[in-house]
Design a protein around this motif. Sequence first.
Motif, PDB file in Angstrom:
ATOM      1  N   UNK A   1       2.773   5.136  -1.266  1.00  7.29           N
ATOM      2  CA  UNK A   1       3.737   4.100  -1.664  1.00  7.29           C
ATOM      3  C   UNK A   1       4.692   4.638  -2.736  1.00  7.29           C
TER       4      UNK A   1
ATOM      5  N   UNK B   1      -2.779  -3.670   9.977  1.00 10.31           N
ATOM      6  CA  UNK B   1      -3.417  -3.639   8.653  1.00 10.31           C
ATOM      7  C   UNK B   1      -3.462  -5.046   8.057  1.00 10.31           C
TER       8      UNK B   1
ATOM      9  N   UNK C   1       3.733  -4.558   1.096  1.00  4.84           N
ATOM     10  CA  UNK C   1       4.268  -5.216   2.291  1.00  4.84           C
ATOM     11  C   UNK C   1       3.989  -6.707   2.244  1.00  4.84           C
TER      12      UNK C   1
ATOM     13  N   UNK D   1      -4.619  -8.936   1.383  1.00  3.54           N
ATOM     14  CA  UNK D   1      -4.508  -8.428   0.009  1.00  3.54           C
ATOM     15  C   UNK D   1      -4.217  -6.934  -0.029  1.00  3.54           C
ATOM     16  N   UNK D   2      -4.883  -6.178   0.852  1.00  5.17           N
ATOM     17  CA  UNK D   2      -4.684  -4.729   0.845  1.00  5.17           C
ATOM     18  C   UNK D   2      -3.274  -4.377   1.271  1.00  5.17           C
ATOM     19  N   UNK D   3      -2.742  -5.155   2.203  1.00  9.65           N
ATOM     20  CA  UNK D   3      -1.378  -4.900   2.667  1.00  9.65           C
ATOM     21  C   UNK D   3      -0.378  -5.220   1.556  1.00  9.65           C
ATOM     22  N   UNK D   4      -0.633  -6.311   0.850  1.00 15.50           N
ATOM     23  CA  UNK D   4       0.245  -6.663  -0.277  1.00 15.50           C
ATOM     24  C   UNK D   4       0.187  -5.584  -1.351  1.00 15.50           C
ATOM     25  N   UNK D   5      -1.001  -5.020  -1.546  1.00 18.82           N
ATOM     26  CA  UNK D   5      -1.168  -4.001  -2.591  1.00 18.82           C
ATOM     27  C   UNK D   5      -0.379  -2.726  -2.286  1.00 18.82           C
ATOM     28  N   UNK D   6      -0.008  -2.532  -1.024  1.00 16.71           N
ATOM     29  CA  UNK D   6       0.831  -1.362  -0.730  1.00 16.71           C
ATOM     30  C   UNK D   6       2.292  -1.781  -0.514  1.00 16.71           C
TER      31      UNK D   6
ATOM     32  N   UNK E   1      -7.976   0.609   5.623  1.00 18.24           N
ATOM     33  CA  UNK E   1      -7.823  -0.185   6.842  1.00 18.24           C
ATOM     34  C   UNK E   1      -8.774   0.438   7.864  1.00 18.24           C
TER      35      UNK E   1
ATOM     36  N   UNK F   1       3.139  -8.208  -3.337  1.00 16.18           N
ATOM     37  CA  UNK F   1       3.821  -7.142  -2.603  1.00 16.18           C
ATOM     38  C   UNK F   1       5.113  -6.718  -3.305  1.00 16.18           C
TER      39      UNK F   1
END
Lengths: 228, 338
Positions: free
Chosen positions: A146, B214, B227, B220-225, A89, A72
């Motif tokens: 982002x 999310x 967070x 993983x998807x959240x980390x990729x954006x 999502x 992150x």
Amino acid sequence: MSLLTLEGVTAFYGSSQALFDVNLEIGAGEVVALMGRNGMGKTTTVKTICRLLPAKGVIRFGDHDLLPLPSYRAARLGIGLVPEGRRCFGNLSVEKNLTAAARPGDWTAGTVTELFPRLGERRSQIAASLSGGEQQMLAIARALMTNPKLLILDEATEGLAPLVRQEIWKVIARLKQESGMAILIIDKSIRELSRIADRAVILQRGETVWNGPVNDLTSDLTERYLGV
Amino acid sequence: MSGAVTNIRSGARREWVINLVLLAGLGLVPLWAWFADAPFTITLATRAAILALAGTGLNIALGMGGLVSFGHAVFFGIGGYAMGILASHAQNYDPLVQWPVVIEGTQFMPVIWIVAILAGAVAALVIGALSLRTSGVYFIMITLAFGQMFYYFAISWPAYGGEDGLAIYVRNGFPGLNTLDPIQYFALCFAVLLVVLFFNARLIRSPFGLALNAARQSTQRVEAVGMDPFRLRLAAFVLSGAITALAGALFADLNRFASPAMFSWQLSGEIMVFVILGGVARLCGPLAGAVVFVMLEHFLGGLSEYWHIFLGLLLLLVVLLAKGGLIGLLSGRGAAHG
């Protein structure tokens, strides 16, 4: 100075070595195609850049050493990933997918829906109920929200209908011309990559075997390393 | 496709109507009981409102964050004991702390609530910081272990009643209200529930709520954006603990008694049961579950001490046949969307 630098990068899945010696550079605003046959380490390389897989060697983003950072933090430095297989999502609406990822910058829900008008029309629709192409557009839009300095597109047109593919390639071309953002693309369409990318890097069994301007790609090279 | 979208929208509208009917019902039944001079019914409604508040707290962790906490009674108990300790010191004119500064107890509800919320939040911060490093069954076990630690600490704390618990003689006060009057105390608890539900409804739609949702789907998807899922979950856990502690303070005030049982794993399980019963991640799911729970307890509890068998059967039916809980079943929606 390059925006992203990989030098001698190695990576493992458990005890199995997947990357042996990956070298790659991307300058600000540059579009680089990462090429290679299936299983040669393209997605693994992306995972190491995004810190989703431990790696050794040198991975620098601007002045930052990415290796000690969690994923992150790497993303916050300005690396936007559009992962293979879209992976939105699923139970959030289009609008909520975008809001959840939003970081301050020029890209907003308004600007990304201007880029993908279909997403604007489906603003309140649940992501899981979108078509494959729309989900892909959402995945790109979410990465743009982002406000990245480097956008990584991992097989962004895979499994899509030809018309949708064309739409996505047009968007990528527009991003190159208008945004000034660096882009790293993995895709099977050599023809499209040759049209859009400035440079190409070819991986063979987890190693960088060729790196140069995309115009220098000869049929001998593509036959030897890409099988086409 | 457009049919599916229309169904989702009409389901959402139906859910809002059901929520409003539930809230109106909970507000009007005690009013009727007041006119009919049935104070016990008002107490039951107060109990349902407080348990709904506790469930709303858990729902932030469980529904929004996907955190199956089996130790949420810790925060309920902390809230209860915060009330009990402050009130008992005030009643006995015995300062809480004498050095380096004198701190008196209090019977002033707003102060008690603030202390309960802060104590619950701090406990949730510590427990969450340790337990959120794990996931799945390990997270369940660690939260359960914390619950048991607090339970055994409470029963072995003689200064505050030990196993017998901590009784206070008079309900604490709130400016402008006679809190000993059941309808006024109900109105206070109901107002707190409404405020927390409003806050929760805003939270679900906030960027934080969406990011938490999310993160529940994919770390993983959240980390990729960009967070940090750990921080998101910790913040949710702290919020959840603070709200549950507030419910504990109100519950102890309702009974004028803080008991070690408020920390018990059975209570953690009960809070989870009525969240699941009403609908996980549904705004008024915990309210629906709490109302059903209190009604079953009242009507079946009088017939048999084994009334939990019926609760178990109902839970089984809901889990097998209505994954969106009672609210999901009534609104025609499945498991909750974000």
